[in-house]
Design a protein around this motif. Structure first.
Motif, PDB file in Angstrom:
ATOM      1  N   ALA A 458     -51.379 -30.320  -4.748  1.00 47.49           N
ATOM      2  CA  ALA A 458     -51.113 -31.408  -5.694  1.00 47.49           C
ATOM      3  C   ALA A 458     -49.616 -31.550  -5.932  1.00 47.49           C
ATOM      4  N   ASP A 459     -49.182 -32.771  -6.279  1.00 49.89           N
ATOM      5  CA  ASP A 459     -47.768 -33.007  -6.577  1.00 49.89           C
ATOM      6  C   ASP A 459     -47.415 -32.619  -8.009  1.00 49.89           C
ATOM      7  N   PHE A 460     -48.380 -32.758  -8.918  1.00 48.19           N
ATOM      8  CA  PHE A 460     -48.142 -32.295 -10.295  1.00 48.19           C
ATOM      9  C   PHE A 460     -49.489 -32.140 -10.986  1.00 48.19           C
ATOM     10  N   SER A 461     -49.487 -31.453 -12.111  1.00 50.40           N
ATOM     11  CA  SER A 461     -50.727 -31.222 -12.866  1.00 50.40           C
ATOM     12  C   SER A 461     -50.438 -31.357 -14.355  1.00 50.40           C
ATOM     13  N   VAL A 462     -51.469 -31.726 -15.104  1.00 52.89           N
ATOM     14  CA  VAL A 462     -51.348 -31.929 -16.551  1.00 52.89           C
ATOM     15  C   VAL A 462     -52.633 -31.453 -17.211  1.00 52.89           C
ATOM     16  N   ALA A 463     -52.516 -30.785 -18.360  1.00 49.15           N
ATOM     17  CA  ALA A 463     -53.668 -30.448 -19.187  1.00 49.15           C
ATOM     18  C   ALA A 463     -53.766 -31.473 -20.307  1.00 49.15           C
ATOM     19  N   TYR A 464     -55.002 -31.964 -20.522  1.00 46.89           N
ATOM     20  CA  TYR A 464     -55.171 -32.969 -21.574  1.00 46.89           C
ATOM     21  C   TYR A 464     -56.603 -32.933 -22.090  1.00 46.89           C
ATOM     22  N   GLY A 465     -56.741 -32.998 -23.407  1.00 45.94           N
ATOM     23  CA  GLY A 465     -58.051 -33.060 -24.027  1.00 45.94           C
ATOM     24  C   GLY A 465     -58.834 -31.769 -23.901  1.00 45.94           C
ATOM     25  N   ARG A 466     -60.162 -31.907 -23.892  1.00 49.16           N
ATOM     26  CA  ARG A 466     -61.061 -30.771 -23.834  1.00 49.16           C
ATOM     27  C   ARG A 466     -61.862 -30.809 -22.532  1.00 49.16           C
ATOM     28  N   GLY A 467     -62.369 -29.650 -22.170  1.00 46.29           N
ATOM     29  CA  GLY A 467     -63.162 -29.590 -20.942  1.00 46.29           C
ATOM     30  C   GLY A 467     -64.465 -30.356 -21.018  1.00 46.29           C
ATOM     31  N   THR A 468     -64.946 -30.653 -22.231  1.00 50.78           N
ATOM     32  CA  THR A 468     -66.207 -31.383 -22.419  1.00 50.78           C
ATOM     33  C   THR A 468     -66.005 -32.889 -22.571  1.00 50.78           C
ATOM     34  N   ASP A 469     -64.771 -33.352 -22.589  1.00 46.23           N
ATOM     35  CA  ASP A 469     -64.502 -34.782 -22.779  1.00 46.23           C
ATOM     36  C   ASP A 469     -64.977 -35.606 -21.577  1.00 46.23           C
ATOM     37  N   VAL A 484     -54.587 -41.631 -18.640  1.00 48.80           N
ATOM     38  CA  VAL A 484     -55.879 -41.088 -19.035  1.00 48.80           C
ATOM     39  C   VAL A 484     -56.346 -41.620 -20.381  1.00 48.80           C
ATOM     40  N   THR A 485     -57.664 -41.713 -20.509  1.00 51.55           N
ATOM     41  CA  THR A 485     -58.294 -41.837 -21.833  1.00 51.55           C
ATOM     42  C   THR A 485     -59.507 -40.921 -21.852  1.00 51.55           C
ATOM     43  N   VAL A 486     -59.778 -40.324 -22.985  1.00 52.34           N
ATOM     44  CA  VAL A 486     -60.980 -39.503 -23.113  1.00 52.34           C
ATOM     45  C   VAL A 486     -61.879 -40.112 -24.177  1.00 52.34           C
ATOM     46  N   ARG A 487     -63.186 -39.948 -23.977  1.00 56.50           N
ATOM     47  CA  ARG A 487     -64.165 -40.465 -24.941  1.00 56.50           C
ATOM     48  C   ARG A 487     -64.884 -39.292 -25.598  1.00 56.50           C
ATOM     49  N   ARG A 488     -64.951 -39.365 -26.927  1.00 56.16           N
ATOM     50  CA  ARG A 488     -65.728 -38.419 -27.730  1.00 56.16           C
ATOM     51  C   ARG A 488     -66.646 -39.246 -28.607  1.00 56.16           C
ATOM     52  N   GLU A 489     -67.943 -39.084 -28.385  1.00 52.61           N
ATOM     53  CA  GLU A 489     -68.932 -39.975 -28.995  1.00 52.61           C
ATOM     54  C   GLU A 489     -68.632 -41.413 -28.545  1.00 52.61           C
ATOM     55  N   ASN A 490     -68.307 -42.312 -29.466  1.00 55.82           N
ATOM     56  CA  ASN A 490     -67.940 -43.679 -29.053  1.00 55.82           C
ATOM     57  C   ASN A 490     -66.475 -43.989 -29.365  1.00 55.82           C
ATOM     58  N   SER A 499     -49.307 -37.054 -19.594  1.00 52.61           N
ATOM     59  CA  SER A 499     -48.496 -36.001 -20.223  1.00 52.61           C
ATOM     60  C   SER A 499     -49.314 -35.362 -21.329  1.00 52.61           C
ATOM     61  N   TYR A 500     -48.784 -34.214 -21.817  1.00 50.56           N
ATOM     62  CA  TYR A 500     -49.399 -33.566 -22.944  1.00 50.56           C
ATOM     63  C   TYR A 500     -49.190 -34.433 -24.181  1.00 50.56           C
ATOM     64  N   GLY A 501     -49.958 -34.121 -25.222  1.00 48.34           N
ATOM     65  CA  GLY A 501     -49.683 -34.769 -26.501  1.00 48.34           C
ATOM     66  C   GLY A 501     -50.866 -35.567 -27.001  1.00 48.34           C
ATOM     67  N   ASN A 502     -50.655 -36.162 -28.169  1.00 50.81           N
ATOM     68  CA  ASN A 502     -51.690 -36.937 -28.825  1.00 50.81           C
ATOM     69  C   ASN A 502     -51.881 -38.290 -28.155  1.00 50.81           C
ATOM     70  N   ALA A 503     -53.058 -38.876 -28.395  1.00 52.40           N
ATOM     71  CA  ALA A 503     -53.351 -40.207 -27.878  1.00 52.40           C
ATOM     72  C   ALA A 503     -52.435 -41.233 -28.529  1.00 52.40           C
ATOM     73  N   ASP A 504     -52.138 -42.312 -27.796  1.00 49.09           N
ATOM     74  CA  ASP A 504     -51.323 -43.407 -28.353  1.00 49.09           C
ATOM     75  C   ASP A 504     -52.175 -44.418 -29.109  1.00 49.09           C
ATOM     76  N   ILE A 505     -53.419 -44.584 -28.704  1.00 51.07           N
ATOM     77  CA  ILE A 505     -54.328 -45.542 -29.343  1.00 51.07           C
ATOM     78  C   ILE A 505     -55.699 -44.897 -29.442  1.00 51.07           C
ATOM     79  N   MET A 506     -56.407 -45.176 -30.523  1.00 45.97           N
ATOM     80  CA  MET A 506     -57.803 -44.778 -30.654  1.00 45.97           C
ATOM     81  C   MET A 506     -58.601 -45.982 -31.109  1.00 45.97           C
ATOM     82  N   ILE A 507     -59.706 -46.242 -30.393  1.00 48.50           N
ATOM     83  CA  ILE A 507     -60.587 -47.335 -30.806  1.00 48.50           C
ATOM     84  C   ILE A 507     -62.033 -46.873 -30.680  1.00 48.50           C
TER      85      ILE A 507
END
Length: 579
Positions: A458-469, A484-490, A499-507
């Motif tokens: 791989a050229d690069f790697s990133v950890a983000y969210g949870r393994g169950t997302d 990336v976007t991850v979904r938890r429930e709806n 990149s690492y860090g918090n989401a920019d938008i949640m809906i």
């Protein structure tokens, strides 16, 4: 003494004259009785062979007229026919001896369409051009027809043809009353059935009278029945193309052939010919589509320039549109190729066996614009723009091997790579904004990205969210890079950078168990969401706020496997269903 001799001569002369008159009367009576017997036999043939055309209504019954009805009969007895012709069969009443039929052997037998092939097709058969299987800029390729000229076709050959959408074959059985296709059973019919194709059979006709038509029908039916592998529901096609057959009685003679097949138990009779032989297309035709049924006629006509939106002669059963079709496994053999409008010649069960894709160029209801057979039924399939041309195309995954195709067509992959492990979760997208999609794999909550389609690390790697997302990728801000976007429930947690860090938008959108797809549905270069419920797709373009869908599209079946992509390079994504 002289007087006695004279009297004796007179007596002998009288006896001779009486004997001659009696002989003549006896001969005349014999001729009369023979004629009556012949007339009775012909009438019996007529009454036993008056059958309805298989798919023509009962008010359109086709009948043969006999010599006894010559004064009152006409072709007006055929439904929707306005011409009147004598129905006398000259060969049955004339004293002129019949011409002995020329014996047809393997060297002289003719393939279907011999007399219809245009100069351009003849040039192609000389090696100048051909139509390659998998070319999508052509009419549909649904079935082939073959003769001894095509040689042996193996089970694997037929299975390759299925990959290109061919699910039927019409095999030549006989010609005239002296030729049987030596490849018929072992080399063509048996292997086609083993591969799953629908098999029909045809007879190359030469008849010029009703009697000869019946004789050829007997020969055809006898051979097909003697092989025993096909039952009497098989499509029995009459190949009508010999110029000598156009003698003013072609229609009546063809009815005689058809009725004879019916009387022998073969109910599905079809007719192959050129459009110019059909009365509805001009003065030169002798076969009426209204009489024989549009749905029973197979038209041969070879356009010079082919396009995918051609549907010529679509009110007929089928259309033979080329005689220079080539499959990769038999690249040295030309095949006739046909489009099947009525489903008479194809096995529909083979059309949807897990590797058939139906593409829609606009995300709307209606018929698919393109059908492609690709890969294997068990393949895991994805779509992306692999070469930067703005159009999404196939990639199939087999373990950790990926087979990329640069066009929506059948055939071999253009690029093959090995990446990651068999158990990796896989995603595709444009990670660096160069206009080309590449691969990423996920292990738990860590993502390994590759910026080109090649083997290696791989050229690069990133950890983000949870393994169950649940994880998705899209271009959420229109910068040309997918993130990336991850979904938890709806709830969707959208990140505008990899990149690492918090989401920019949640809906919030939809229900926790909804099936989700990502794509640009309105051409604004920003991806939105689609929620699928059965065969209804709920589209949301604006991901800055929660809320209801902006548009709903109903398409396909609830059981379809579906994907999305830009198939035409317009910047708008649409649907493809896989069956």
């Amino acid at each position: 003494m002289k007087k006695k001799i004279s009297i004796l001569l007179i007596i002998l002369l009288c006896l001779f004259q009486n004997s001659t008159i009696s002989f003549a009367e006896s001969s005349a009576n014999d001729v009369s009785e023979s004629s009556t017997e012949n007339s009775f036999q012909e009438s019996s043939l007529e009454s036993s062979s008056m059958w309805e055309m298989g798919t023509v209504s009962s008010t359109e019954q086709l009948t043969e007229t006999t010599e006894s009805s010559l004064e009152t009969s006409s072709e007006s007895s055929l439904s929707n026919s306005s011409t009147t012709e004598s129905t006398v069969e000259p060969d049955e009443v004339s004293d002129v001896p019949e011409k002995v039929e020329e014996q047809i052997d393997e060297a002289s037998n003719k393939e279907m369409g011999t007399n219809f092939k245009t100069d351009s097709n003849k040039l192609a058969r000389a090696g100048r051009s051909s139509v390659i299987a998998g070319n999508n800029n052509t009419p549909e390729a649904n079935f082939i027809d073959v003769s001894s000229h095509n040689g042996t076709i193996s089970v694997s050959d037929y299975k390759e043809m299925i990959r290109y959408g061919v699910t039927g074959v019409v095999v030549k059985a006989t010609e005239g009353t002296s030729y049987k296709n030596s490849y018929y059973f072992e080399g063509q019919v048996k292997n086609a059935l083993a591969a799953g194709l629908k098999v029909s059979v045809y007879h190359y006709a030469h008849y010029t009278t009703a009697a000869k038509a019946r004789a050829e029908a007997d020969y055809f039916a006898s051979y097909v029945e003697s092989i025993g592998i096909l039952d009497k529901s098989v499509n029995m096609v009459i190949d009508i193309e010999e110029n000598a057959m156009k003698n003013g009685s072609l229609s009546l003679n063809t009815i005689a052939f058809k009725n004879r097949l019916n009387s022998l138990g073969f109910s599905n009779v079809l007719y192959y010919t050129s459009a110019s032989w059909i009365t509805e297309y001009g003065d030169g035709g002798e076969l009426s589509a209204n009489t024989f049924g549009y749905q029973n006629i197979w038209i041969a006509h070879y356009p010079t320039n082919l396009t995918s939106n051609m549907n010529w002669y679509s009110k007929y059963a089928s259309w033979q549109w080329s005689s220079v079709y080539v499959f990769p496994s038999k690249s040295d053999v030309y095949f006739d190729i046909n489009q099947d409008y009525g489903g008479r010649f194809t096995n529909k069960d083979l059309l949807d066996n897990g590797n058939v894709y139906y593409f829609k160029n606009t995300f709307s209801a209606g018929n698919a614009d393109l059908r492609v057979v690709y890969g294997r039924p068990e393949d895991v399939t994805y779509f992306g723009d692999w070469n930067g041309d703005g159009k999404d195309t196939f990639v199939v995954r087999r373990g950790n091997m990926y087979y990329f195709k640069d066009s929506l067509s059948s055939g071999e992959a253009d690029v093959t790579i090995s990446f990651g492990r068999d158990g990796d979760q896989v995603y595709f997208g444009d990670w660096d904004g160069d206009g080309k999609d590449t691969i990423a794999v996920r292990r738990d909550n860590k993502y390994y990205f590759k910026n080109d389609l090649s083997d290696g690390e791989a050229d690069f790697s990133v950890a983000y969210g949870r393994g169950t997302d649940d994880c998705y990728f899209g271009d959420w801000d229109g910068d040309g890079k997918e993130t990336v976007t991850v979904r938890r429930e709806n709830i969707f947690h959208i990140k505008n950078s990899i990149s690492y860090g918090n989401a920019d938008i949640m809906i919030a959108y939809g229900k926790p168990d909804d099936e989700i797809f990502i794509g640009d549905w309105n051409g604004d270069q920003v991806d939105g969401l689609v929620v699928r419920r059965l065969n209804a797709y709920h589209i949301k373009n604006n991901l800055t706020t929660s809320g209801v869908a902006e548009r709903v599209v109903t398409y396909g079946k609830a059981t379809d496997r579906v994907y999305f992509g830009d198939w035409t390079g317009t910047g708008l994504e649409s649907i493809v269903v896989r069956r």
